[in-house]
Scaffold this motif. Structure first.
Motif, short mmCIF file in Angstrom:
data_model
loop_
_atom_site.label_atom_id
_atom_site.label_comp_id
_atom_site.label_asym_id
_atom_site.label_seq_id
_atom_site.Cartn_x
_atom_site.Cartn_y
_atom_site.Cartn_z
N LEU A 48 0.86 -1.17 0.00
CA LEU A 48 0.00 0.00 0.00
C LEU A 48 0.90 1.23 0.00
CD1 LEU A 48 -2.86 -0.85 2.53
CD2 LEU A 48 -3.06 -0.63 0.04
N ARG A 49 0.64 2.13 -0.94
CA ARG A 49 1.44 3.35 -1.05
C ARG A 49 0.61 4.53 -0.56
NH1 ARG A 49 2.29 7.21 -5.68
NH2 ARG A 49 4.37 8.16 -5.42
N GLY A 77 5.06 15.79 -1.64
CA GLY A 77 5.88 14.79 -2.32
C GLY A 77 6.33 13.65 -1.42
N GLU A 78 5.92 13.66 -0.15
CA GLU A 78 6.28 12.59 0.77
C GLU A 78 5.45 11.34 0.47
OE1 GLU A 78 8.58 12.55 3.02
OE2 GLU A 78 9.15 14.66 3.22
N GLU A 79 6.07 10.17 0.67
CA GLU A 79 5.35 8.92 0.46
C GLU A 79 5.82 7.88 1.48
OE1 GLU A 79 8.15 6.70 -2.88
OE2 GLU A 79 6.05 7.09 -3.31
N GLY A 80 4.98 6.88 1.68
CA GLY A 80 5.32 5.77 2.55
C GLY A 80 4.80 4.47 1.95
N ILE A 81 5.57 3.40 2.09
CA ILE A 81 5.21 2.09 1.53
C ILE A 81 5.00 1.13 2.68
CG2 ILE A 81 5.94 0.22 0.04
CD1 ILE A 81 5.37 2.77 -1.47
N GLN A 82 3.84 0.48 2.69
CA GLN A 82 3.50 -0.48 3.73
C GLN A 82 3.25 -1.86 3.12
OE1 GLN A 82 3.33 -0.25 7.13
NE2 GLN A 82 2.87 -2.43 7.10
N PRO A 83 4.09 -2.87 3.44
CA PRO A 83 3.83 -4.22 2.92
C PRO A 83 2.52 -4.78 3.50
CG PRO A 83 6.06 -4.01 3.79
CD PRO A 83 5.32 -2.80 4.23
N MET A 107 -4.91 4.44 14.40
CA MET A 107 -4.34 5.77 14.55
C MET A 107 -3.74 6.00 15.94
SD MET A 107 -4.35 7.10 11.70
CE MET A 107 -3.69 8.65 12.30
N ALA A 108 -4.11 5.17 16.90
CA ALA A 108 -3.49 5.30 18.22
C ALA A 108 -2.02 4.88 18.16
CB ALA A 108 -4.25 4.46 19.25
N LYS A 109 -1.70 3.93 17.25
CA LYS A 109 -0.32 3.48 17.05
C LYS A 109 -0.07 3.36 15.55
CE LYS A 109 -0.01 0.90 21.40
NZ LYS A 109 0.26 -0.43 22.00
N PRO A 110 0.06 4.46 14.83
CA PRO A 110 0.23 4.39 13.38
C PRO A 110 1.58 3.78 13.01
CG PRO A 110 0.55 6.63 14.13
CD PRO A 110 0.06 5.85 15.31
N PRO A 111 1.68 3.05 11.90
CA PRO A 111 2.97 2.48 11.48
C PRO A 111 3.93 3.58 11.03
CG PRO A 111 1.30 2.13 9.80
CD PRO A 111 0.58 2.70 10.98
N ILE A 112 5.20 3.28 11.10
CA ILE A 112 6.21 4.27 10.73
C ILE A 112 6.23 4.52 9.22
CG2 ILE A 112 7.66 3.72 12.71
CD1 ILE A 112 9.40 2.02 10.89
N SER A 113 5.56 3.68 8.44
CA SER A 113 5.53 3.87 6.99
C SER A 113 4.63 5.03 6.58
CB SER A 113 5.07 2.59 6.30
OG SER A 113 3.78 2.22 6.76
#
Length: 275
Positions: A81-82, A89-95, A110-116
């Motif tokens: 998921l991108r 222009g920031e992006e994050g990739i989550q496997p 949202m209480a503990k969002p992933p770092i991606s």
């Protein structure tokens, strides 16, 4: 290079195989488990209204990856998921983990969002599903736009100001020393070299007539060796290198040592004769 008909058929089949995503669905729940929104997503275009999550909301996304030709579930080699912010222009990739039957589930708390998840602002994040496999053509689907609470600013370190660029330093150097006139330098150079010899000549005039003089056979070689040292220093200032001066000086040192020893012996003999 010859390829068998079976390999050609296998290659054409692999190129023709494509993914298909079925039953994509999202559910938004609050911290107490109450369902806030639940909808199925279209797989052709991004027609779903933007999603919005609060600071403690929970997003659940489910879908199944199938072979478009057979309709059976398949497991891609790569599923992501991108999350993309078009303004910054920031992006994050989550496997995303997909089972062997093609079913997948992704949860965003949202209480503990992933770092991606990239830094967020008031702009939405475009969420895209990306599928990849060596047996299928790559597939990409724009799922929805997602509004998240703006990211908090990073805490300021007490020494943070020390790492800012400092003003450029400008040095003011003193002007170069102005050398004296050449005639003055020449006069003082002559005085430095002539004064010791003049003092020596003056002392020789007041000594006893029986004392060996500067021109005697025992004193003159020593005086000449001292004069040779004077000439060597002048030559060094004019033309010689340091290595040459050390070489010539070492040779003169042995000569001066020998002639000085003879001069001292002559003076000692003369003093003994007087007694």
């Amino acid at each position: 290079m010859y390829l068998s008909p079976f390999l050609l058929l296998l290659a054409s089949t692999a190129q023709a195989a494509i993914f298909s995503v079925r039953s994509p669905k999202f559910t938004i729940t609050s911290s107490d488990g109450a369902e806030l929104r639940s909808e199925s997503l279209p797989v052709v275009s991004k027609a779903s209204p933007p999603l919005s999550l609060g600071p403690i909301d929970h997003l659940k996304l489910t879908f199944q990856v199938v072979d478009d030709g057979t309709g059976k579930g398949v497991q891609p080699h790569q599923t992501f998921l991108r999350f993309y912010d078009s303004q910054s222009g920031e992006e994050g990739i989550q496997p995303v983990r997909v089972t062997s039957s093609g079913k997948a589930k992704f949860e965003l708390n949202m209480a503990k969002p992933p770092i991606s998840i990239p830094p967020t602002s008031t702009a939405p994040l475009t969420v895209t599903l990306i599928l990849g496999s060596s047996l299928y053509a790559p597939h990409k689907i724009d799922l929805f736009d997602l509004y998240l609470p703006p990211s908090q600013l990073a805490p300021v370190h007490p020494e943070e100001v020390s790492f800012h660029p400092l003003p450029e330093l400008h040095h003011t150097f003193r002007p170069d020393n102005v050398p004296p006139a050449k005639i003055i330098s020449f006069v003082f150079a002559v005085l430095v070299f002539v004064a010791p010899w003049a003092a020596l000549a003056q002392m020789m005039l007041v000594v006893s007539p029986k004392t060996p003089h500067l021109t005697s056979s025992s004193i003159l070689p020593f005086a000449l060796s001292l004069a040779a040292f004077e000439v060597l220093l002048v030559w060094y200032w004019v033309d010689l290198q340091l290595g040459q001066v050390l070489l010539y000086g070492s040779c003169l040192a042995f000569i001066t040592l020998f002639t000085g020893k003879n001069a001292l012996a002559s003076l000692a003999e003369n003093r003994t004769a007087k007694k």
